[in-house]
Design a protein around this motif. Structure first.
Motif, PDB file in Angstrom:
ATOM      1  N   TRP A   1       0.800  -1.098   0.210  1.00 50.78           N
ATOM      2  CA  TRP A   1      -0.013  -0.089  -0.237  1.00 50.78           C
ATOM      3  C   TRP A   1       0.728   1.172  -0.091  1.00 50.78           C
ATOM      4  CZ3 TRP A   1      -5.047   0.331  -0.863  1.00 50.78           C
ATOM      5  CH2 TRP A   1      -5.787   1.277  -0.663  1.00 50.78           C
ATOM      6  N   ALA A   2       0.923   2.021  -1.029  1.00 49.07           N
ATOM      7  CA  ALA A   2       1.654   3.299  -1.249  1.00 49.07           C
ATOM      8  C   ALA A   2       1.031   4.396  -1.011  1.00 49.07           C
ATOM      9  CB  ALA A   2       2.305   3.210  -2.390  1.00 49.07           C
ATOM     10  N   TRP A   3      -0.153   4.583  -0.322  1.00 49.05           N
ATOM     11  CA  TRP A   3      -1.092   5.725  -0.696  1.00 49.05           C
ATOM     12  C   TRP A   3      -1.113   6.276  -1.801  1.00 49.05           C
ATOM     13  CZ3 TRP A   3      -4.168   6.176   3.564  1.00 49.05           C
ATOM     14  CH2 TRP A   3      -3.965   5.200   4.687  1.00 49.05           C
ATOM     15  N   ASP A   4      -0.931   5.734  -2.701  1.00 50.91           N
ATOM     16  CA  ASP A   4      -1.162   6.466  -4.128  1.00 50.91           C
ATOM     17  C   ASP A   4      -2.505   7.007  -4.495  1.00 50.91           C
ATOM     18  OD1 ASP A   4      -0.018   6.236  -7.317  1.00 50.91           O
ATOM     19  OD2 ASP A   4      -2.097   5.870  -7.178  1.00 50.91           O
ATOM     20  N   PRO A   5      -2.705   8.076  -5.012  1.00 54.09           N
ATOM     21  CA  PRO A   5      -3.967   8.720  -4.985  1.00 54.09           C
ATOM     22  C   PRO A   5      -4.954   7.921  -5.415  1.00 54.09           C
ATOM     23  CG  PRO A   5      -2.277  10.186  -5.868  1.00 54.09           C
ATOM     24  CD  PRO A   5      -1.686   8.890  -5.568  1.00 54.09           C
ATOM     25  N   VAL A   6      -4.704   6.943  -6.366  1.00 55.93           N
ATOM     26  CA  VAL A   6      -5.772   6.069  -6.753  1.00 55.93           C
ATOM     27  C   VAL A   6      -6.096   4.871  -5.894  1.00 55.93           C
ATOM     28  CG1 VAL A   6      -6.243   4.440  -8.649  1.00 55.93           C
ATOM     29  CG2 VAL A   6      -5.278   6.317  -9.126  1.00 55.93           C
ATOM     30  N   GLU A   7      -4.878   4.477  -5.165  1.00 61.69           N
ATOM     31  CA  GLU A   7      -5.338   3.669  -3.872  1.00 61.69           C
ATOM     32  C   GLU A   7      -6.410   4.314  -3.027  1.00 61.69           C
ATOM     33  OE1 GLU A   7      -1.149   1.116  -4.203  1.00 61.69           O
ATOM     34  OE2 GLU A   7      -1.620   2.647  -2.519  1.00 61.69           O
ATOM     35  N   ASN A   8      -6.022   5.475  -2.715  1.00 64.83           N
ATOM     36  CA  ASN A   8      -6.863   6.479  -1.735  1.00 64.83           C
ATOM     37  C   ASN A   8      -8.150   6.409  -2.177  1.00 64.83           C
ATOM     38  OD1 ASN A   8      -4.385   6.624  -0.476  1.00 64.83           O
ATOM     39  ND2 ASN A   8      -4.237   8.702  -1.192  1.00 64.83           N
ATOM     40  N   ALA A   9      -8.242   6.483  -3.781  1.00 66.34           N
ATOM     41  CA  ALA A   9      -9.651   6.678  -4.418  1.00 66.34           C
ATOM     42  C   ALA A   9     -10.451   5.587  -3.949  1.00 66.34           C
ATOM     43  CB  ALA A   9      -9.467   7.040  -5.865  1.00 66.34           C
ATOM     44  N   SER A  10      -9.894   4.248  -3.729  1.00 71.60           N
ATOM     45  CA  SER A  10     -10.670   3.154  -3.696  1.00 71.60           C
ATOM     46  C   SER A  10     -11.007   2.949  -2.206  1.00 71.60           C
ATOM     47  CB  SER A  10      -9.950   1.711  -4.117  1.00 71.60           C
ATOM     48  OG  SER A  10      -8.675   1.698  -3.313  1.00 71.60           O
ATOM     49  N   PHE A  11     -10.155   3.558  -1.503  1.00 71.34           N
ATOM     50  CA  PHE A  11     -10.425   3.491   0.136  1.00 71.34           C
ATOM     51  C   PHE A  11     -11.381   4.349   0.461  1.00 71.34           C
ATOM     52  CE2 PHE A  11      -8.104   4.128   4.485  1.00 71.34           C
ATOM     53  CZ  PHE A  11      -8.605   2.822   4.934  1.00 71.34           C
ATOM     54  N   LEU A  12     -11.488   5.578  -0.198  1.00 72.33           N
ATOM     55  CA  LEU A  12     -12.403   6.548   0.387  1.00 72.33           C
ATOM     56  C   LEU A  12     -13.741   5.862   0.477  1.00 72.33           C
ATOM     57  CD1 LEU A  12     -10.682   9.776  -0.989  1.00 72.33           C
ATOM     58  CD2 LEU A  12     -11.082   9.227   1.288  1.00 72.33           C
TER      59      LEU A  12
END
Lengths: 161, 674, 214
Positions: free
Chosen positions: B240-251
């Motif tokens: 998990w790199a807190w990449d914007p797109v990872e964040n977008a799935s997490f939000l």
């Protein structure tokens, strides 16, 4: 009928075993960390490596997008870790090493915004929201309890509170 | 020809969803069931056309029809069949086409399953979903058209992005994520339908639970599978790199989780009505926002697709959804008011309120961090980065508070609990947790947050176990059942409740895995000559051989490392670097040896041209596998929670009511028999 | 609907505004802090085994190009450099290549294949690249006669941009202060988007007078 006591003991044992398993697993990690990792090919100074890791973790790898210089497997990140190590060995402080990278790449290379000026918003807003929310939720809960008591009092005497 | 069929299907789906939406809203207005039935039929037709469009694309991909724009963009004759089929979602236009299929599928499923229930709500639900459909088909008919005619027809194409054809997980992770993401449009449609019809009470909340749980499970699996994929493929040993797109799935996952909890409060206490609407709208908006981020190119990200006209289209739709929802909400504010009461602050209700506060604060933090580079550029005119160090620092305390609530919440009774009951429930787990805390400290856990995670995990497991154990014992005493039988019949009859607790257990397991692997990860990069070995973290890693090879779609260089502990040989690991024809730089495939207590992760970094040496990154990651296992537990628990006694699937008749009624005597037994 | 109720939908405006602003920005454009500063000194070995010191090139306009043989985007601009070397042969102009993350053999093969007589330096441990804040290849630095970095191009250069920059730097006096142009850190684009880079309005930033006046 199965003895309830016996099963109580069983489940306590189960929980203890679970904790022990976790403890054992992590102890191996901790134990190993205290020894200096011996690598046959090179000599490593653990304190220096720790400093390198700390600096590298906060720098953004320029060739990749979201990874830090510490995490990135790219060649450039590898060279940057080497440069950090060399600069530390030549007597620079960690802050000076970081400042060197900011000077060359701009503020962009820092993976967390410096806590100064407008950047405070990104650090403080979440904390303020959480603190304010906590106060709000607890006050709301108390108000609702009072409303509940008031309504119960209206509804009649038999409802003892 | 293929292009004509595909594009006609897209345009057809656009027209039918628009007409269907008009008909469905007309049905809301007039209340005529004939119109409602027509709206339903429109949904089925849209789904049929969506299937046709997608099948046409798969056919074009499989037959290497390079006259189709999308195939010319991602297809290649040398790509293996599996990756050819899944390249349907490997690039921008195809992935939106696939989205179209999923949203059409959900729409058809919802209107079919509820064809004879919720008569007032359903036409509005169908209408809202058809509007969402129309948006996606509009994108596909315009800026994201995958069926553009290519002339002259190329003989071959570049193949999909190498990263996306490097691991079979690519066949699993995106569809799961899309099923979750897109599915969250359904609860949104119910929320909007509740606002439109003014039926703000029980019906929409009852209907929406399963329709939120199902996408939630997909989204959870999609996120975990994505983390696993990046662990297995990207070669840096993290997930998990807190990449914007990872964040977008997490939000949206965070707000959907908050919603799943807060609807329970509305179900029980007829309160938080506005809040629930807000959450469900926010969740859907965050899915749109996430899609916008990935497809508009406004934030730099490894996952981002290239930009185009799609960004403005999405922004327009987000604006429309946001304004429409808020206007509807403002219009209904008076009806949404409730006069809530609470019996005690120490109750399940308060725990839910705190849970919602934490999840929303978490959402806000991640959203702020993700958007901050843009905000800073607008305000300060300077590019800044917000990455893992920020997100880790901010999210660890919130996550720990959530782990704490995951245990404490279920142990707190609804309304109020007697002090004796509370003390009975809390004394032992707290004592065990404290003892464990001392133990962990003595064992050497000096990192405060990790130590706290372990202690809270023990507390949560203890409290949750009590929730299983106490009623099971009551049953054993009352009916003379054995422990296994008692637990089984108890949980089977209260699937929703105990499924939820299992989900909590899974989250706790994940938290432990994340904390330990993040804190005690060790890594070292070494360059070894053939036959030479390095010792690291108790392992001996010896370079046995280095060789090159060729597969249909790529060349590779692979190194074989003998792994040992002491003098004992454990395994041979073969990390490799892959060379794809259309890519400048090699894509690594690390080799991971997974054991319950730690992973050994080898990533080939470089090698000498003459085959004499290889540079390898050795990573020892403790307890990583528990993150995937925890994810599995979460999914299974959630599946259990929405499974029904007797009838399978979503059609079950109000199982909640049966469960609640059934739960009463047990709760009484819990309270009284100890 | 009352005023208070209108506030609810109005709360959406800042979010929409931010996203709309985002659409107008390119996240891959990162402003380099380097233009306007003195070029950092270095010396290194060329592919042919000679040693080159940057300081020795003072007095010439230096176009310093970071490249690699595995870099697809480097192919096209290389042709422009070959052309420029011929075109500016009689001026105070010096091309300088710096090999980025590549082996000397591959780099030599590339230079033989694609032409160019200028020195290309080997960059052990990428120290020069890091010193110059290189994000990836290709990147090109335009250094003026006084040894200051005048401009940095991230991504391939177009022929127009190359000539424009070199011409203006050749025209500038060898001594004296930095002009506004040279100090203006121009937003430049990272990554492989050749079409994009060519589209940049180079003329605008190149007029010293118009830059200084708001």
């Amino acid at each position: 009928m199965i003895s309830v006591k016996k099963i109580a003991v069983q489940h306590v044992l189960l929980v203890v075993a679970l904790i022990a398993a976790v403890a054992l697993a992590v102890q191996e990690g901790w134990g190993a960390q205290e020894e200096s990792p011996a690598v046959t090919t090179e000599q490593v100074d653990p304190a220096l490596e720790e400093q390198v890791r700390e600096i590298a973790a906060n720098l953004r790898c320029p060739t990749c997008r979201a990874l830090s210089v510490l995490d990135s497997p790219s060649g450039m990140a590898q060279e940057m870790r080497g440069l950090i190590r060399d600069q530390l060995l030549s007597g620079k402080t960690p802050d000076e090493v970081t400042a060197y990278f900011v000077e060359r790449y701009g503020e962009w290379i820092l993976l967390q915004p410096k806590a100064e000026g407008f950047n405070w918003t990104v650090w403080l807003l979440p904390v303020l929201l959480l603190a304010g929310g906590l106060v709000f939720v607890l006050m709301t809960a108390r108000r609702w309890v009072q409303q509940g008591q008031a309504r119960a009092a209206e509804e009649g005497q038999e409802g003892e509170i | 020809m293929t292009n004509t069929v595909g594009y006609s299907a897209i345009v057809g789906a656009l027209v039918v969803s628009l007409v269907g939406a008009v008909i469905a809203f007309a049905a809301v207005r007039t209340g005529r069931s004939g119109l409602a039935a027509l709206g339903r039929r429109a949904s089925y037709v849209v789904f049929g056309l969506a299937c046709l469009a997608n099948l046409t694309m798969v056919y074009a991909l499989v037959t290497h029809d390079f006259s189709v724009g999308y195939v010319a963009q991602v297809g290649s004759r040398s790509t293996p069949m599996f990756y050819t089929v899944i390249s349907l979602w490997s690039s921008l236009d195809g992935s939106i086409l696939f989205w179209g299929l999923i949203i059409a599928g959900y729409t058809a499923a919802v209107v079919y399953i509820h064809r004879s229930r919720y008569r007032e709500l359903m036409p509005a639900v169908a209408g809202t979903l058809l509007v969402v459909n129309a948006f996606f088909w509009l994108l596909l008919a315009g800026p994201a058209n995958p069926f553009t005619q290519v002339f002259p027809v190329p003989a071959d194409g570049p193949g999909p992005n190498p990263l996306l054809q490097n691991h079979p997980f690519m066949g699993l992770h995106p569809p799961l994520l899309y099923l979750g993401y897109v599915g969250l449009a359904v609860p949104f449609a119910f929320g909007i339908a509740a606002l439109i019809t003014g039926k703000l009470g029980g019906d929409w909340i009852r209907a929406v639970r399963r329709w939120t749980m199902a996408p939630w499970i997909f989204l959870t699996c999609g996120i975990v599978a994505g983390a696993w994929w990046s662990y297995e493929v990207l070669g840096w040993g993290g997930y998990w790199a807190w990449d914007p797109v990872e964040n977008a799935s997490f939000l949206p996952w965070l707000t959907a989780t908050a919603f799943l909890h807060s609807i329970m409060v509305q179900e029980r206490r007829q309160t938080l009505k506005t809040w629930n609407i807000l959450l469900v709208v926010a969740t859907f908006l965050l899915t749109l926002f996430g899609t916008f981020l990935t497809r508009s190119g406004i934030l730099a990200s490894v996952h981002a697709f290239t930009e185009g006209l799609i960004g403005p289209f999405f922004l327009g739709f987000i604006t429309f959804v946001l304004l429409a929802s808020l206007v509807l909400l403002a219009w209904r504010t008076d009806e949404l008011k409730s006069e809530p009461t609470l019996d005690s602050v120490a109750s399940r209700e308060t725990a839910f309120l705190l849970n919602n506060l934490l999840l929303v604060a978490f959402t806000f933090t991640v959203l702020l961090g993700t958007m901050y580079p843009l905000i800073a550029e607008a305000v300060r005119g300077v590019k800044v980065s917000v990455g893992a160090p920020y997100f880790n620092r901010m999210s660890v305390p919130i996550s720990l508070a959530l782990v704490f609530l995951a245990g404490v919440g279920p142990a707190l009774p609804w309304r109020r609990g007697s002090p004796e009951l509370l003390s009975r429930k809390f004394v032992w787990p707290s004592a065990v947790a404290l003892l464990a805390g001392v133990g962990f400290w003595l064992l050497g856990a000096r990192d405060f947050w990790t130590w706290l995670t372990l202690v809270l995990a023990v507390l949560a497991v203890g409290l949750l176990w009590g929730e299983f154990w106490r009623p099971a014992r009551a049953r054993m005493q009352a009916q003379g059942e054995g422990m296994g039988r008692a637990l089984a019949s108890l949980t089977l009859k209260n699937r929703r409740r105990y499924g939820g607790y299992v989900v909590h257990l899974g989250i706790v397991v994940m938290a432990v895995g994340i904390a330990l692997s993040a804190t005690y990860r060790k890594e070292r990069e070494v360059t070894l000559a053939i036959g030479q070995s390095a010792e690291f973290a108790g392992y001996v890693v010896r370079l046995d051989s280095l060789y090159a090879g060729r597969e249909a779609h790529r060349d590779f260089v692979e190194a074989a490392f003998g792994i040992g502990k002491g003098s004992e040989q454990l395994a041979v690991l073969t990390p490799r670097l892959n060379y794809y024809p259309m890519s400048d730089q090699p894509i690594g495939t690390p080799h991971v040896r997974t054991r319950p207590h730690e992973d050994l992760y080898l990533s080939l970094m470089a090698y000498a041209r003459d085959g004499s040496t290889a540079t390898v990154n050795i990573i020892v990651n403790p307890m990583v596998v528990w993150i995937w296992i925890g994810g599995g537990i979460v999914a299974l628990g959630a599946l259990f929670a929405i499974s029904t006694v007797g009838t399978g699937g979503v059609t079950g008749r109000r199982p909640e009511i049966a469960v609640e009624r059934d739960a009463q005597p047990i709760r009484a037994a819990v309270g009284g028999s100890d | 609907m009352s005023f208070k109720k209108l506030l609810i939908p109005a709360s959406a405006i800042p979010i929409i505004a931010l996203l709309a602003y985002g659409l107008t920005r390119d996240p891959n454009k990162i402003e380099s802090p380097l233009p306007g500063r003195e070029a950092f000194a270095f010396s290194s070995e060329t592919l042919d085994g000679d040693t080159v010191r940057l300081a020795d090139l003072r007095g010439s306009v230096v176009v310093m190009n970071f490249w690699a043989s595995w870099c697809v985007a480097c192919i096209e601009e290389h042709g422009y450099f070959v052309e420029a070397e011929r075109l500016y042969a009689d001026s105070d102009f010096q091309m300088l290549g710096i090999v980025y993350q590549d082996t000397p053999e591959n780099a030599r093969r590339w230079m033989r294949m694609r032409g160019g007589d200028w020195p290309s330096l080997i960059d052990p441990n990428s120290r020069i690249a890091i010193d110059y804040g290189v994000y990836g290849v290709p990147e090109t630095y335009f250094i003026d006669k006084t040894g200051r970095i005048a401009f940095k191009q991230i991504g391939p250069v177009s022929r127009a941009l190359l000539h424009q920059k070199v011409d203006s730097l050749l025209a500038a006096p060898a001594t004296g202060d930095l002009t506004a142009t040279e100090r203006s850190a121009e937003a430049i684009s990272v990554g492989e988007s050749p079409g994009h880079v060519g589209d940049q309005p180079v003329e605008e930033s190149d007029r010293p007078t118009s830059e200084g006046q708001p």
